[in-house]
Enzyme design. Structure first.
Site, PDB file in Angstrom:
ATOM      1  N   GLY A   7      -7.844   0.281   8.190  1.00 31.42           N
ATOM      2  CA  GLY A   7      -6.466   0.917   7.713  1.00 31.42           C
ATOM      3  C   GLY A   7      -6.619   2.349   7.560  1.00 31.42           C
ATOM      4  O   GLY A   7      -7.154   2.729   6.659  1.00 31.42           O
ATOM      5  N   GLY A  12      -5.564   4.379   2.607  1.00 30.27           N
ATOM      6  CA  GLY A  12      -7.020   4.366   3.368  1.00 30.27           C
ATOM      7  C   GLY A  12      -7.396   5.939   3.914  1.00 30.27           C
ATOM      8  O   GLY A  12      -8.492   6.281   3.811  1.00 30.27           O
ATOM      9  N   ASN A  94      -2.115  -4.108  -2.694  1.00 22.83           N
ATOM     10  CA  ASN A  94      -1.290  -4.486  -3.637  1.00 22.83           C
ATOM     11  C   ASN A  94      -1.189  -5.899  -3.750  1.00 22.83           C
ATOM     12  O   ASN A  94      -1.344  -6.428  -2.738  1.00 22.83           O
ATOM     13  CB  ASN A  94       0.131  -3.873  -3.553  1.00 22.83           C
ATOM     14  CG  ASN A  94       0.274  -2.481  -4.093  1.00 22.83           C
ATOM     15  OD1 ASN A  94      -0.188  -1.983  -5.164  1.00 22.83           O
ATOM     16  ND2 ASN A  94       1.189  -1.700  -3.575  1.00 22.83           N
ATOM     17  N   ALA A 120      -0.160   8.336  -2.664  1.00 25.67           N
ATOM     18  CA  ALA A 120      -0.351   9.139  -1.510  1.00 25.67           C
ATOM     19  C   ALA A 120       0.985   8.727  -0.616  1.00 25.67           C
ATOM     20  O   ALA A 120       1.325   7.677  -0.566  1.00 25.67           O
ATOM     21  CB  ALA A 120      -1.524   8.766  -0.670  1.00 25.67           C
ATOM     22  N   LYS A 176      -2.197  -4.709 -12.768  1.00 27.49           N
ATOM     23  CA  LYS A 176      -1.401  -3.889 -11.787  1.00 27.49           C
ATOM     24  C   LYS A 176      -0.302  -4.619 -11.198  1.00 27.49           C
ATOM     25  O   LYS A 176       0.718  -4.030 -10.997  1.00 27.49           O
ATOM     26  CB  LYS A 176      -2.569  -3.404 -10.730  1.00 27.49           C
ATOM     27  CG  LYS A 176      -1.983  -2.752  -9.406  1.00 27.49           C
ATOM     28  CD  LYS A 176      -1.618  -1.352  -9.715  1.00 27.49           C
ATOM     29  CE  LYS A 176      -0.998  -0.678  -8.744  1.00 27.49           C
ATOM     30  NZ  LYS A 176      -2.048  -0.527  -7.470  1.00 27.49           N
ATOM     31  N   ASN A 194      10.882   6.142  -8.434  1.00 30.69           N
ATOM     32  CA  ASN A 194      10.374   5.438  -9.672  1.00 30.69           C
ATOM     33  C   ASN A 194      11.173   6.028 -10.908  1.00 30.69           C
ATOM     34  O   ASN A 194      11.558   5.279 -11.744  1.00 30.69           O
ATOM     35  CB  ASN A 194       8.912   5.409  -9.886  1.00 30.69           C
ATOM     36  CG  ASN A 194       8.152   4.857  -8.642  1.00 30.69           C
ATOM     37  OD1 ASN A 194       8.649   4.260  -8.027  1.00 30.69           O
ATOM     38  ND2 ASN A 194       6.890   4.994  -8.778  1.00 30.69           N
ATOM     39  N   GLU A 258       5.126  -6.218   0.724  1.00 28.96           N
ATOM     40  CA  GLU A 258       4.122  -7.287  -0.064  1.00 28.96           C
ATOM     41  C   GLU A 258       4.670  -8.107  -1.141  1.00 28.96           C
ATOM     42  O   GLU A 258       3.883  -8.681  -1.958  1.00 28.96           O
ATOM     43  CB  GLU A 258       3.097  -6.276  -0.545  1.00 28.96           C
ATOM     44  CG  GLU A 258       2.199  -5.526   0.579  1.00 28.96           C
ATOM     45  CD  GLU A 258       1.432  -4.576  -0.028  1.00 28.96           C
ATOM     46  OE1 GLU A 258       0.173  -4.567   0.243  1.00 28.96           O
ATOM     47  OE2 GLU A 258       1.806  -3.621  -0.590  1.00 28.96           O
TER      48      GLU A 258
END
Length: 296
Positions: A7, A12, A94, A120, A176, A194, A258
């Site tokens: 990935g 990655g 995640n 990132a 997490k 955020n 996700e």
């Protein structure tokens, strides 16, 4: 160490650049067929990595699986026949529940899990920005961890620290997940960074989310206090205030999210424990509706 990273997304690519800088032999494995991939991290010189070459994969001492949760099974199963038994597999994605279909086929391997707070962003396929420095926690799931696992943790720490070993990685993964359940869906729904979750009304909603989440984690036999979780979420919101969450980016770019492995996994475990989590269910439905809208 010979390291293959499965990935070439943001995380990655981040690990690829730092591990290369630390002196390791790093290759990439992607869903494409290009023989090499060039990456530039921030203002550093570009690095060209060999990619999608089975010789590099078969010689790997470590395969770092850094794909989206919903890609884990389809990305990992095809490479198992190429990797040597002594190779360590390190999953970092995640959410939870994505590796259940893969684990039975990895009994010969050392299997580790990592959760990180590094940020990132891929500006384009070749340019990467390290948007936020964080901390990585690594550990093994019961019978899947072998001797020597901590040396992997030490190696990663030297490349991009701090990295700490946790004998109870389930606690770290749930912690997490809890933060992601609060921040990721809301930033995607509100289409915001955020930091914009810090207004009083949104924080009151997050506090109520924390009550639901902590009750599920507690029922799973782990430690999670509502007040502590709420404080931690506020700290992450502030520390990453300029960042866009991965779920925001997925919705914004019309990709699958996700959510099934974040809020969806929490709901699944709540149902198994006969607990009600209506606020999380509301967020889950809203994200699934946004995903459906993106498909049209």
């Amino acid at each position: 160490m010979n390291i293959c990273i499965l990935g070439a997304g943001a995380i990655g690519s981040l690990w690829a650049c730092y591990l290369h800088k630390a002196g390791h032999n790093v290759s990439l494995w992607t869903k494409g067929d290009e023989p090499s991939i060039t990456l530039s991290l921030d203002d550093l010189p570009a690095i060209t990595f060999p990619a999608n070459q089975t010789t590099h994969l078969s010689h790997a001492d470590l395969v770092l699986i850094a794909v989206k949760a919903w890609q884990v099974e389809t990305a990992t199963l095809p490479i198992i026949s190429f990797i040597k038994p002594s190779c360590t597999l390190l999953f970092t994605h995640n959410g939870m529940g994505a590796i259940q279909g893969v684990l039975p086929k990895l009994s010969k391997h050392n299997v580790l899990f990592a959760t990180t707070t590094h940020g990132a962003l891929k500006q384009n396929p070749h340019q990467l920005t390290h948007t936020g420095y964080g901390h990585t926690t690594i550990g093994a799931l019961q019978q899947y961890g072998h001797d020597g696992s901590r040396s992997i943790s030490d190696m990663l720490h030297q490349a991009l620290g701090p990295v700490t070993w946790d004998d109870n990685i389930q606690q770290a993964l749930w912690s997490k997940l809890a933060i992601n359940c609060c921040i990721n869906p809301l930033t995607a729904i509100k289409n915001c960074r955020n930091g914009e979750l810090g207004d009083p009304a949104t924080l009151a909603f997050i506090d109520a989310l924390c009550l639901e989440i902590s009750s599920v984690i507690h029922a799973e036999g782990l430690i999670c206090k509502r007040e502590a979780l709420f404080e931690q979420v506020q700290q992450v919101i502030q520390a990453t205030k300029d960042n866009y969450s991965s779920m925001h980016q997925d919705i914004y770019h019309g990709r699958a999210t996700e959510i099934d492995y974040i809020t969806g996994y929490l709901i699944q475990r709540a149902q198994a424990r006969n607990l009600n989590v209506p606020l999380n269910e509301k967020l889950f439905k809203q994200i699934k509706q946004q995903e459906a809208n993106n498909d049209h």
